[in-house]
Enzyme design. Sequence first.
Site, short mmCIF file in Angstrom:
data_model
loop_
_atom_site.label_atom_id
_atom_site.label_comp_id
_atom_site.label_asym_id
_atom_site.label_seq_id
_atom_site.Cartn_x
_atom_site.Cartn_y
_atom_site.Cartn_z
N ASP B 138 0.82 -1.22 0.00
CA ASP B 138 0.00 0.00 0.00
C ASP B 138 0.85 1.27 0.00
OD1 ASP B 138 -2.35 -1.45 0.06
OD2 ASP B 138 -2.38 -1.53 2.25
N ARG B 298 -0.07 -8.88 -5.28
CA ARG B 298 0.99 -8.98 -4.27
C ARG B 298 1.72 -10.31 -4.31
NH1 ARG B 298 -2.91 -9.44 1.12
NH2 ARG B 298 -2.90 -11.71 1.23
#
Lengths: 404, 404
Positions: B138, B298
Amino acid sequence: MKPGKALIAQGGGPTAVINQSLVGAVLQARSYGHIDAVYGALHGVRGIVDEEMIDLTYETNLNLERIAQIPSSALGSTRDKPDADYCKEIAKVLQAHDIRYFFYIGGNDSSDACRIVGNFAKESGYDLTAMHIPKTIDNDLMANDHTPGFPSAAKFVAGAFAGVNLDNRSLPGVYVGVVMGRHAGFLTAASAMARTFADDGPHLIYLPERTFDIDKFLGDVKSMYEKHGRCIIAVSEGIHDETGAPIITKLQEEVERDAHGNVQLSGTGALADLLVNEIKSKLGIKRVRGDTFGYLQRSFLGVVSEVDQKEAREAGQMAAIQAIGHGNSGTIAMKRVGNYAVDFQLARVEEVAALTKVMADEYITAEANDVTPAFCDYLRPLLGAAPLDAARLLSPKVSKILKA
Amino acid sequence: MKPGKALIAQGGGPTAVINQSLVGAVLQARSYGHIDAVYGALHGVRGIVDEEMIDLTYETNLNLERIAQIPSSALGSTRDKPDADYCKEIAKVLQAHDIRYFFYIGGNDSSDACRIVGNFAKESGYDLTAMHIPKTIDNDLMANDHTPGFPSAAKFVAGAFAGVNLDNRSLPGVYVGVVMGRHAGFLTAASAMARTFADDGPHLIYLPERTFDIDKFLGDVKSMYEKHGRCIIAVSEGIHDETGAPIITKLQEEVERDAHGNVQLSGTGALADLLVNEIKSKLGIKRVRGDTFGYLQRSFLGVVSEVDQKEAREAGQMAAIQAIGHGNSGTIAMKRVGNYAVDFQLARVEEVAALTKVMADEYITAEANDVTPAFCDYLRPLLGAAPLDAARLLSPKVSKILKA
């Protein structure tokens, strides 16, 4: 050999290597002295009807080699399916521009378009050589061991599940990954290549070649979750009930259909969400996640099988040699030789047009929830070099002191 | 320097390079003579409480180097957020095993756990050095220019949108791609790196730093679609209305929350489907598709920024040097130097713990539907080598004969 122009077009869904076939055919076509020019139709057969074409004769080799590397259809594509009137329009344009060689890169629908155009020219007495060049991530063309585009998409799916398997080992739960494939499960089956260690996922694989039963599915998930403390599931977007109705239509009120009458399966997360909710509500498992791989499977920039690249190039080259060098119409069929080479043979376009190959029974387990080692043997040589070695920490457990 | 054992753990969501930090810290920690052993806790702080640890002291360098290459948390991870009682349990285990150095690799929640454990040890008079190592896709840690894991996830997002842009040029329509990011839009903003040519997508980017208004959104899409004949949209999963309520909750009846009270945003295609249906029904555009990139962002095996790999390794090494070499507790903060290097500085863990950095105003356009060139300048050096040159066919149009 008849003099004239060559025209090439790309149809159907783009792939990671369809431009390799384009470039292979263009470079080879340009090498023949009796070819006046090599045109490219924009957006497939639609570009012919609209007379929207570009002249590829002087496109630089450097730029063509760049184009060969990028995914998607550099000329643009279409989902149009030519009927008799449409073909009449095509024939008019071909004749007006003295196009004598027509190449169409695509799947079963595009090969059918190529067949119709070729037949129409013959019936109307126009001397046209029409050649189909195989392409589809679905790997569902008859007469081919496999098709360009499939190995790269398979490499993406295997890389996605290999990563998801590691992620899910870190934070255990149930994971559903939905893979493209309407009638043929080859791409979903490629998820099996993500496995290295005995407990690696995907732990369950569901293919459109078999009827999907939700109760059987929930039983399978429960059993795998109890065994591994987690469960990764690969599901084809095309799974259907015993009547053949796609499972996704059980949820959606409005169903979108394309020009071929096919229900829209991609570009929505509905199927994954439906299955995730079933698992949460019926099995009471808390951490359940679903992903739909979507368009990334066929377009992701930078994931490609080098074997697929070479074969797609060769299919394009061979199409030009057969059509322009030898005057043959038809399609290029990829036959496997030994373990592993490919023989690019001339075949009749009727062998592939509008037909669908599905996975052989020997590639699917009796339980219908996994693939066999024979399938992995089939797929392995197509994927090229593995991106990474699989690895796990091997250190011993520390003896407990407080909770011994 | 105080003798004793070192313990390392990984918390929160896995990334492509979190194992680089693990391996950097372990190799560096093992080089100090006063370290008796280097333990790894399985599944983060949960593994400490449960006394589930492995002894990494003799893990081979070869295997550690393999582990460094693979995505996900090799030790396993957790979403547990320690409270006072939980920390008491942790402290007991650390004391029982004579662990004097504790490393926790993670984001803002994990750095807060590290802070609480460190404070608790201090209050109870146990001599513990606690060091946080930054990690999060993030990119939302305060005091850091950027965080390990973000560049590789950003590279995935850029590669996905670059491919989707090409695919969408081939078969034009509207495409919505939903990207991870609850409060910070950095990862969604990375989609801007997919652009090369002036009309390349994404054409619109929506970030959680700004209020999302569905009518404004539909107006933007209509205008871009009219301009380009197609429209690609990058949307953060965290977009919310003026009250702060996530747009996704407008659709879902039941909302799942994690131990931190956060609404589940990932692992469902609901937001993309909601937006796609709005565009179809309100704008009357036929071909509208939505993908949710999900866990692939991810974890995808084989997509990684080599800059990110080196920096993650260095963050782990520096943590061991600061903690074991110099006896410092805290966190490693990544500061940008020139264009481009990184200085890994020791900082107080309170500077990052439980805080969230969002995108600076200068990175978001006034219209709140795109990022600025300043953001692209910020991101470019983090991504490493581009996978491919962008390319387009440059050949001239063929003059029309029939439709001239």
